[in-house]
Design a protein around this motif. Structure first.
Motif, mmCIF file in Angstrom:
data_model
loop_
_atom_site.group_PDB
_atom_site.id
_atom_site.type_symbol
_atom_site.label_atom_id
_atom_site.label_comp_id
_atom_site.label_asym_id
_atom_site.label_seq_id
_atom_site.Cartn_x
_atom_site.Cartn_y
_atom_site.Cartn_z
ATOM 1 N N LYS A 26 0.808 -1.367 0.281
ATOM 2 C CA LYS A 26 0.127 -0.111 -0.073
ATOM 3 C C LYS A 26 0.828 1.310 -0.035
ATOM 4 O O LYS A 26 0.437 2.317 -0.540
ATOM 5 C CB LYS A 26 -0.932 -0.002 1.071
ATOM 6 C CG LYS A 26 -2.111 -0.970 1.063
ATOM 7 C CD LYS A 26 -2.946 -0.806 2.330
ATOM 8 C CE LYS A 26 -4.201 -2.056 2.095
ATOM 9 N NZ LYS A 26 -5.015 -2.036 3.490
ATOM 10 N N GLU A 62 2.028 1.697 -3.274
ATOM 11 C CA GLU A 62 0.645 2.152 -4.268
ATOM 12 C C GLU A 62 0.576 3.680 -4.200
ATOM 13 O O GLU A 62 0.478 4.503 -5.050
ATOM 14 C CB GLU A 62 -0.387 1.506 -3.759
ATOM 15 C CG GLU A 62 -0.586 -0.015 -4.598
ATOM 16 C CD GLU A 62 -1.798 -0.816 -4.298
ATOM 17 O OE1 GLU A 62 -2.739 -0.438 -4.989
ATOM 18 O OE2 GLU A 62 -2.030 -1.243 -3.201
ATOM 19 N N ALA A 70 3.000 5.714 -6.060
ATOM 20 C CA ALA A 70 2.909 5.553 -7.612
ATOM 21 C C ALA A 70 3.902 4.573 -8.220
ATOM 22 O O ALA A 70 4.117 4.792 -9.069
ATOM 23 C CB ALA A 70 2.815 6.744 -8.272
ATOM 24 N N TYR A 71 4.195 3.543 -7.434
ATOM 25 C CA TYR A 71 5.178 2.697 -7.736
ATOM 26 C C TYR A 71 4.415 1.255 -8.258
ATOM 27 O O TYR A 71 4.923 0.644 -8.981
ATOM 28 C CB TYR A 71 6.235 2.278 -6.540
ATOM 29 C CG TYR A 71 7.426 3.268 -6.398
ATOM 30 C CD1 TYR A 71 8.255 3.605 -7.629
ATOM 31 C CD2 TYR A 71 7.428 4.113 -5.367
ATOM 32 C CE1 TYR A 71 8.996 4.524 -7.296
ATOM 33 C CE2 TYR A 71 8.186 4.897 -5.175
ATOM 34 C CZ TYR A 71 9.168 5.248 -6.102
ATOM 35 O OH TYR A 71 10.023 6.084 -5.903
ATOM 36 N N LEU A 72 3.312 1.013 -7.842
ATOM 37 C CA LEU A 72 2.300 0.157 -7.939
ATOM 38 C C LEU A 72 0.909 0.598 -8.361
ATOM 39 O O LEU A 72 0.472 1.595 -7.832
ATOM 40 C CB LEU A 72 2.363 -0.876 -7.106
ATOM 41 C CG LEU A 72 3.717 -1.793 -6.502
ATOM 42 C CD1 LEU A 72 3.540 -2.544 -5.362
ATOM 43 C CD2 LEU A 72 3.841 -2.636 -7.783
ATOM 44 N N THR A 73 0.386 -0.282 -9.354
ATOM 45 C CA THR A 73 -1.192 0.114 -9.770
ATOM 46 C C THR A 73 -1.833 -1.206 -9.721
ATOM 47 O O THR A 73 -1.112 -2.207 -10.083
ATOM 48 C CB THR A 73 -1.001 0.742 -11.045
ATOM 49 O OG1 THR A 73 -2.379 1.225 -11.499
ATOM 50 C CG2 THR A 73 -0.601 -0.159 -12.247
ATOM 51 N N ARG A 74 -2.913 -1.059 -9.230
ATOM 52 C CA ARG A 74 -3.993 -2.290 -9.232
ATOM 53 C C ARG A 74 -4.720 -2.433 -10.594
ATOM 54 O O ARG A 74 -5.270 -1.352 -10.968
ATOM 55 C CB ARG A 74 -4.686 -2.135 -7.980
ATOM 56 C CG ARG A 74 -5.004 -3.411 -7.178
ATOM 57 C CD ARG A 74 -5.679 -3.149 -5.988
ATOM 58 N NE ARG A 74 -4.847 -2.649 -4.889
ATOM 59 C CZ ARG A 74 -4.419 -3.665 -4.115
ATOM 60 N NH1 ARG A 74 -4.890 -5.022 -3.929
ATOM 61 N NH2 ARG A 74 -3.533 -3.447 -3.149
ATOM 62 N N VAL A 75 -4.758 -3.514 -11.117
ATOM 63 C CA VAL A 75 -5.436 -3.973 -12.322
ATOM 64 C C VAL A 75 -6.489 -4.975 -11.938
ATOM 65 O O VAL A 75 -6.078 -6.023 -11.548
ATOM 66 C CB VAL A 75 -4.547 -4.370 -13.338
ATOM 67 C CG1 VAL A 75 -5.303 -4.714 -14.582
ATOM 68 C CG2 VAL A 75 -3.436 -3.556 -13.735
ATOM 69 N N LEU A 121 -1.213 -6.861 -9.447
ATOM 70 C CA LEU A 121 -0.425 -5.529 -8.924
ATOM 71 C C LEU A 121 0.554 -5.429 -10.012
ATOM 72 O O LEU A 121 1.270 -6.420 -10.206
ATOM 73 C CB LEU A 121 0.232 -5.292 -7.571
ATOM 74 C CG LEU A 121 -0.839 -5.313 -6.485
ATOM 75 C CD1 LEU A 121 -0.454 -5.676 -5.160
ATOM 76 C CD2 LEU A 121 -1.084 -3.600 -6.449
ATOM 77 N N ASP A 122 0.846 -4.419 -10.916
ATOM 78 C CA ASP A 122 1.784 -4.069 -11.949
ATOM 79 C C ASP A 122 2.579 -3.012 -11.683
ATOM 80 O O ASP A 122 2.163 -1.950 -10.833
ATOM 81 C CB ASP A 122 1.196 -3.787 -13.145
ATOM 82 C CG ASP A 122 0.476 -4.719 -13.868
ATOM 83 O OD1 ASP A 122 0.570 -6.142 -13.347
ATOM 84 O OD2 ASP A 122 -0.530 -4.841 -14.676
ATOM 85 N N THR A 165 4.633 0.436 -12.317
ATOM 86 C CA THR A 165 4.309 1.684 -13.144
ATOM 87 C C THR A 165 5.496 1.939 -13.583
ATOM 88 O O THR A 165 6.743 1.533 -13.392
ATOM 89 C CB THR A 165 3.912 2.899 -12.185
ATOM 90 O OG1 THR A 165 4.905 3.022 -11.207
ATOM 91 C CG2 THR A 165 2.646 2.694 -11.314
#
Length: 202
Positions: free
Chosen positions: A66, A69, A72-77, A88-89, A91
């Protein structure tokens, strides 16, 4: 070489590459999360899979994820199949900062080994990891190219992938086969029809 010496050297390698102080504003735990999601396949990019891989609690894993996220290093798809699960992908920001990961010193040391030695070393380490994981009752992670569940011969007709994951019945592309998977089962390493390069952050 004495087995205890080998084990101590492996442990020491881990310490000197993961016990760094804050680097570029990220903690060692946050770096570990980014490395994992850079290497994990699309079936294994979840908080629970990361927790299993690093033998930590889901709560601890979720807190670190979290925080990444929020930065802004990880984004949830969301999954297109059911809409409830998500992966989690990384960025673009995460992919850029991974080039400065202190762990790269260990990657360069491994790359300096002769090609034949790298293959034997990788096989030996996988066997050690598998044995320790079984003794501790932990899941064994590995890559598709040496997984007993990988199906296919590398040949593909129009519109079809050359390989299939037999566990989830999903198509697999050649570039995905060296990614980490939580559904791994040790099998005979497949001879690939193309070259599988080292994983790069996606």
């Amino acid at each position: 070489m004495n087995s205890r010496v080998i084990a101590e050297q492996i442990l020491h390698l881990g310490h000197i590459t993961s016990r760094e102080a804050m680097v570029l504003g990220l903690t060692p735990a946050q770096w570990a999360v980014l490395r994992y999601f850079a290497r994990a396949n699309r079936f294994s990019r979840t908080p629970s899979a990361f927790a299993a891989f690093h033998c930590t609690t889901r709560g601890t894993a979720s807190q670190t994820i979290k925080s990444l996220e929020a930065q802004a290093y990880l984004t949830r798809v969301r999954s297109e199949a059911d809409g409830r699960s998500a992966r989690l992908d990384l960025t673009d920001k995460a992919k850029a900062i991974l080039a400065h990961d202190p762990f790269e010193a260990l990657v360069r040391a491994a790359d300096a080994l002769p090609r034949g030695a790298r293959g034997h070393f990788a096989s030996g380490l996988q066997r050690m990891l598998s044995q320790v994981a079984r003794e501790r009752g932990k899941p064994v992670f590995g890559t598709c190219e040496s997984c007993g569940r990988l199906e296919g011969d590398g040949c593909s007709s129009e519109g079809q992938a050359p390989y299939v994951c037999g566990f989830v019945s999903e198509p697999m592309l050649l570039k995905e086969l060296d990614n980490l998977c939580i559904n791994f089962v040790q099998g005979k390493r497949m001879t690939m029809t193309g070259s599988v390069t080292g994983a790069t952050p996606r």
